[in-house]
Design a protein around this motif. Structure first.
Motif, mmCIF file in Angstrom:
data_model
loop_
_atom_site.group_PDB
_atom_site.id
_atom_site.type_symbol
_atom_site.label_atom_id
_atom_site.label_comp_id
_atom_site.label_asym_id
_atom_site.label_seq_id
_atom_site.Cartn_x
_atom_site.Cartn_y
_atom_site.Cartn_z
ATOM 1 N N GLN A 101 15.852 -25.176 -8.937
ATOM 2 C CA GLN A 101 14.734 -24.302 -9.247
ATOM 3 C C GLN A 101 13.824 -24.236 -8.026
ATOM 4 O O GLN A 101 13.570 -25.251 -7.384
ATOM 5 C CB GLN A 101 13.931 -24.845 -10.426
ATOM 6 C CG GLN A 101 14.692 -24.835 -11.726
ATOM 7 C CD GLN A 101 13.833 -25.318 -12.862
ATOM 8 O OE1 GLN A 101 12.868 -24.653 -13.225
ATOM 9 N NE2 GLN A 101 14.172 -26.473 -13.410
ATOM 10 N N VAL A 111 13.634 -20.719 -12.182
ATOM 11 C CA VAL A 111 15.061 -20.639 -12.487
ATOM 12 C C VAL A 111 15.675 -19.409 -11.830
ATOM 13 O O VAL A 111 16.710 -19.500 -11.156
ATOM 14 C CB VAL A 111 15.311 -20.638 -14.016
ATOM 15 C CG1 VAL A 111 16.756 -20.327 -14.334
ATOM 16 C CG2 VAL A 111 14.900 -21.969 -14.622
ATOM 17 N N CYS A 112 15.054 -18.251 -11.996
ATOM 18 C CA CYS A 112 15.598 -17.020 -11.401
ATOM 19 C C CYS A 112 15.593 -17.093 -9.877
ATOM 20 O O CYS A 112 16.540 -16.646 -9.226
ATOM 21 C CB CYS A 112 14.817 -15.799 -11.877
ATOM 22 S SG CYS A 112 15.125 -15.378 -13.601
ATOM 23 N N ARG A 127 15.837 -11.032 -12.257
ATOM 24 C CA ARG A 127 14.772 -11.038 -13.267
ATOM 25 C C ARG A 127 14.934 -9.871 -14.239
ATOM 26 O O ARG A 127 14.729 -10.020 -15.445
ATOM 27 C CB ARG A 127 13.400 -10.987 -12.594
ATOM 28 C CG ARG A 127 13.027 -12.291 -11.932
ATOM 29 C CD ARG A 127 11.728 -12.189 -11.172
ATOM 30 N NE ARG A 127 11.351 -13.493 -10.622
ATOM 31 C CZ ARG A 127 10.572 -13.649 -9.580
ATOM 32 N NH1 ARG A 127 10.051 -12.597 -8.955
ATOM 33 N NH2 ARG A 127 10.274 -14.861 -9.148
ATOM 34 N N ALA A 130 17.652 -10.745 -16.588
ATOM 35 C CA ALA A 130 17.199 -11.746 -17.559
ATOM 36 C C ALA A 130 16.388 -11.088 -18.673
ATOM 37 O O ALA A 130 16.549 -11.422 -19.856
ATOM 38 C CB ALA A 130 16.378 -12.831 -16.861
ATOM 39 N N TYR A 145 17.204 -20.035 -20.925
ATOM 40 C CA TYR A 145 16.241 -20.264 -19.858
ATOM 41 C C TYR A 145 15.637 -21.663 -19.966
ATOM 42 O O TYR A 145 15.523 -22.376 -18.957
ATOM 43 C CB TYR A 145 15.138 -19.198 -19.889
ATOM 44 C CG TYR A 145 14.248 -19.233 -18.669
ATOM 45 C CD1 TYR A 145 14.570 -18.503 -17.532
ATOM 46 C CD2 TYR A 145 13.087 -20.005 -18.637
ATOM 47 C CE1 TYR A 145 13.767 -18.542 -16.403
ATOM 48 C CE2 TYR A 145 12.284 -20.048 -17.506
ATOM 49 C CZ TYR A 145 12.632 -19.316 -16.398
ATOM 50 O OH TYR A 145 11.835 -19.367 -15.281
#
Length: 187
Positions: A101, A111-112, A127, A130, A145
């Protein structure tokens, strides 16, 4: 008798390295020389590479510190990445980009950002994907997530970098608290 530090000139920058960091740097530069063997621009590329490593190390040094340790060198080398010959069709080397991360520039937890860095994608596209998955799964993406937040280790924070925004800072402290309560060691 043990050598404590080594003075190294990287292109136009002179830095002090602890012995372990110097050996790792030497290994990294030898790998780069082998990769670029036969390239007519080898000297120029190596000079640029040395300068990039020196800049990354200098950026990571704490104020008042002059000795580059292995803990500061390795993230710098990870940031610079491995040397690749243009036009080579080899698969990308995932060992230089660990799955972590990334809190700097994160919206929630990083995370992304971490997935985008690992796979070499644009974080904005990840993103958007997601968010689309969030709606497509009826909110089930939230569980994925949250699981990734708990399972993915955090990348070290850059020294001297901007302070984290409120949400990523709180998310990071919450995840570390939960990991501590669960007895999960951060890798």
């Amino acid at each position: 008798m043990q050598r404590i530090s080594v003075t190294v000139t990287l292109n136009r920058s002179t830095l002090q390295f602890e012995e372990a960091a110097y050996q790792r740097l030497e290994q990294y530069l030898q790998e780069a020389r082998r990769t670029l063997d036969g390239d007519p621009d080898q000297a120029e590329i190596l000079g640029d590479l040395e300068q990039a490593v020196a800049d990354q190390c200098t950026r990571r040094l704490a104020p008042g510190r002059m000795l580059v340790t292995l803990a500061e060198l390795q993230p710098a080398l990870d940031e610079v990445g491995a040397v690749q010959v243009p036009g080579a069709t080899a698969a990308p080397d995932r060992t230089t980009r660990p799955l972590q991360q990334v809190s700097e520039g994160a919206v929630i937890s990083g995370v992304c950002m971490g997935l985008a860095r690992y796979f070499g994608l644009d974080v904005t596209l990840l993103r958007i994907a997601a968010v689309l998955l969030l709606f497509a799964t009826g909110g089930g993406m939230i569980l994925v997530y949250l699981a990734l937040m708990l399972l993915m280790p955090y990348a070290p924070l850059a020294r001297g970098g901007k302070p984290l925004r409120k949400i990523p800072a709180k998310a990071r402290s919450l995840v570390e608290f939960v990991r501590g309560k669960l007895g999960v060691a951060a890798t």
